[in-house]
Design an enzyme around this catalytic site. Structure first.
Site, mmCIF file in Angstrom:
data_model
loop_
_atom_site.group_PDB
_atom_site.id
_atom_site.type_symbol
_atom_site.label_atom_id
_atom_site.label_comp_id
_atom_site.label_asym_id
_atom_site.label_seq_id
_atom_site.Cartn_x
_atom_site.Cartn_y
_atom_site.Cartn_z
ATOM 1 N N SER A 269 0.858 -1.432 0.146
ATOM 2 C CA SER A 269 -0.217 -0.052 -0.003
ATOM 3 C C SER A 269 0.814 1.387 0.023
ATOM 4 C CB SER A 269 -0.878 0.065 1.197
ATOM 5 O OG SER A 269 -1.656 1.267 1.456
ATOM 6 N N LYS A 325 -13.760 -4.253 2.788
ATOM 7 C CA LYS A 325 -14.621 -2.947 2.600
ATOM 8 C C LYS A 325 -16.034 -3.268 2.739
ATOM 9 C CE LYS A 325 -11.620 -0.620 -0.796
ATOM 10 N NZ LYS A 325 -11.439 0.067 -2.167
ATOM 11 N N ASP A 361 -14.163 6.130 -2.759
ATOM 12 C CA ASP A 361 -13.565 5.782 -4.127
ATOM 13 C C ASP A 361 -14.360 6.224 -5.053
ATOM 14 O OD1 ASP A 361 -11.584 4.292 -3.200
ATOM 15 O OD2 ASP A 361 -12.650 2.353 -3.202
ATOM 16 N N GLY A 496 -4.258 5.322 -12.690
ATOM 17 C CA GLY A 496 -4.842 5.337 -11.295
ATOM 18 C C GLY A 496 -4.413 6.084 -10.543
#
Ligand code: NAP
Length: 531
Positions: A269, A325, A361, A496
């Site tokens: 990450s 999530k 998101d 991205g």
């Protein structure tokens, strides 16, 4: 600020390489640990000579981790002298080596493995004044996991004085596989703090990284760091540069607000770099830490919920990633409307003991798209993939009144998702899908991601040559195969990273109510990406 020390561990096979590493560690470390066990046998004398000539201003710590232990750690119990005698030659070899190392006046700290404690109990194996001038660390390592009697090990070391053994600092390092395995070791740190003992608590492994970052703020005597990425001397070790620049470990204290990423895996990450850059920019007493969480329910129970938690940390919020999530939702006291509609939460804010869930998101995805295309109303958009990210994209696109078609390799999944969002759907079979009726094509699959999938793409240049924009959610590498296909067909692209930064900026705003510093956050991420 805290009083803990940052120790950079150096490990090399040759004397020349070792001294080079010590010199490089000089700028980063408070203490430099020399792992004498890494040296080739015939390099020791030369290394000692070279070290004696170094003009090091930092404290040096000598460590020798034996391949096998001379005796099991069992002091405080009856010592079997016969066992000791049989192993005596191994013991002598270790003592000879230590005697050579102890001839170096520059060494300030000595790290003795727990088995030597028995030798110390039985006789004066080193001259007393050699030890008196140094700080003695006794260390216990368990590379298998956390034993049930870990506290006993700490108690045994703590009672060293009763056995006439000098022990200034206790080091306890155990392998951990899940974040909840780290609790015992953290409890020892709290005990040591109350008892005024110097403890170096290390939870090894990815799941234990948080203890390496937060330890100093909570009274740990020292934390260990690697000099270079890929050259760690223990699993889960973080580079000195990251501990200093990204996590600012020596500036943290018990009041530091703690944020983190919950997921499995989290080692790849970029969020710690991105968010810590923002905390640093605003000079906040806050840190963002990776938490490798396999069992989410246990994490929430043992780390977060007031009534049940076993670890007291000043948690203020989380990023949530795969695979938690959806699973996080049942633990929340409040879920905002966007997150509820998407069916996934990627952001949790903790305020007055309550957990609030959001999804950034969707916002993070649509911002870069609007910046590039402007109005999206009635544009035809192909979303490739039917996972969590695709859900956020579809939601945001429909909010912007675009016309969405979902392409998935599993047509059943595509249909379920399409029914839920009242979108169209189709089969993602690269050789037959045709995107000539689409304005925008979005890759929401992991194809192209660094590692095994890097050379893959869901579509070729020929299939998207008529599109007006190709948008890849994959951000590492910076330029994916999908983006290269699009570029070669003359189609404009968005990578991205734009979404990654944009969703992180929205998270930062939710947590701190401050404006997120885009430039600093992007720079921090870019520094860690493959080109
Ligand atoms: P996910 O929930 O696991 O969904 C992945 C989707 O991709 C599923 O529909 C899966 O199909 C499909 N897929 C996987 N392998 C495939 C293949 N070989 N061929 C065709 N389809 C395939 O993951 P996610 O959370 O949606 O994330 C998807 C990607 O977006 C990841 O690479 C992630 O890093 C990226 N992402 C980026 C950002 C950002 O900020 N830039 C944010 C979120 C996600 P099945 O269901 O059939 O397995």
């Amino acid at each position: 600020m805290n009083n803990g020390k940052l120790c950079v561990s150096v490990c090399a096979e040759t004397a020349a390489e070792l001294t080079q590493q010590i010199e490089r560690a000089e700028d980063l470390a408070d203490v430099i640990e020399i792992r004498f066990d890494c040296l080739n046998e015939n390099e020791l004398d030369s290394a000692l000579q070279k070290i004696s000539r170094l003009n090091s201003k930092k404290s040096l710590l000598a460590t020798f981790r034996p391949k096998s232990k001379w005796a099991e750690f069992f002091f405080g119990k009856v010592i079997d002298k016969e066992v000791l005698e049989k192993k005596n030659s191994a013991f002598r070899e270790r003592i000879n080596l230590w005697n050579k190392v102890l001839s170096l006046r520059k060494i300030d700290f000595l790290d003795f493995e727990d088995d030597l404690f028995i030798g110390f109990m039985m006789s004066d194996i080193f001259e007393n004044d050699i030890l008196q001038k140094r700080e003695i660390i006794f260390s216990y390592h368990n590379f298998e996991g956390v034993p049930n009697n870990l506290r006993q090990t700490y108690e045994d070391f703590s009672s060293a004085e009763e056995f006439n053994v000098k022990c200034d600092i206790i080091k306890i390092a155990t392998q951990t596989d899940d974040v909840t395995d780290t609790i015992e070791i953290w409890k020892l740190l709290k005990q040591a703090e109350q008892e005024n003992k110097n403890l170096i608590p290390i939870a090894m492994g990815e799941a234990g990284k948080w203890t390496r970052i937060l330890g100093l703020a909570h009274g740990a005597f020292m934390t260990y760091a690697a000099l270079d990425a890929g050259k760690e001397t223990a699993s889960g070790q973080i580079t000195a540069q990251d501990l200093i620049e990204t996590y600012r470990v020596k500036e943290l204290d018990e009041r530091t607000e703690i944020y983190g990423i919950l997921g499995n895996p989290v080692s790849h990450s970029l969020s710690p770099y991105i968010h810590n850059a923002a905390f640093k920019f605003h000079n906040l007493n806050a840190v963002f830490v990776p938490f490798e969480v396999k069992n989410l329910d246990e994490f929430i129970t043992k780390f977060i919920r007031h009534e049940t938690r076993e670890v007291e940390l000043n948690f203020k919020g989380f990023s949530v990633t795969i695979p938690h999530k959806q699973a996080i939702i049942k633990h929340l006291d409040f879920v905002d409307e966007t997150a509820e509609k998407i069916g996934a939460v990627n952001t949790v804010k903790i305020a007055r003991g309550k957990l609030y869930g959001y999804n950034t998101d969707a916002e993070g995805f649509i911002e870069p798209l609007k910046n590039t295309c402007g109005e999206l109303k009635n544009l035809k958009v192909a979303v490739l993939g039917s996972g969590g990210a695709a859900r956020a994209c579809i939601y945001a696109l429909q909010q912007a009144e675009a016309k969405v078609t979902i392409f998935a390799r599993d047509i059943e999944k595509a249909k379920v998702l399409a029914d839920e969002f009242q979108a169209s759907f189709s089969d993602l079979k690269s050789e037959i899908s045709d995107f000539k009726f689409f304005d925008i094509v979005i890759n929401a699959t992991p194809l192209g991601t660094i590692g095994g999938l890097e050379n893959q793409t869901p579509v070729t240049a020929d299939q998207i040559k008529t599109a007006h924009l190709a948008y890849d959610l994959v951000y590492n590498p910076f330029e994916t195969r999908f983006l290269r296909e699009a570029k070669s067909a003359g189609v404009p692209t968005v990578g991205g990273l734009a979404m990654l930064i944009s969703q992180a900026m929205a998270q930062f705003k939710i947590w701190t109510e401050l404006d997120a510093p885009m430039k600093e956050m992007s720079r921090a991420a870019l520094g860690k990406l493959q080109p």
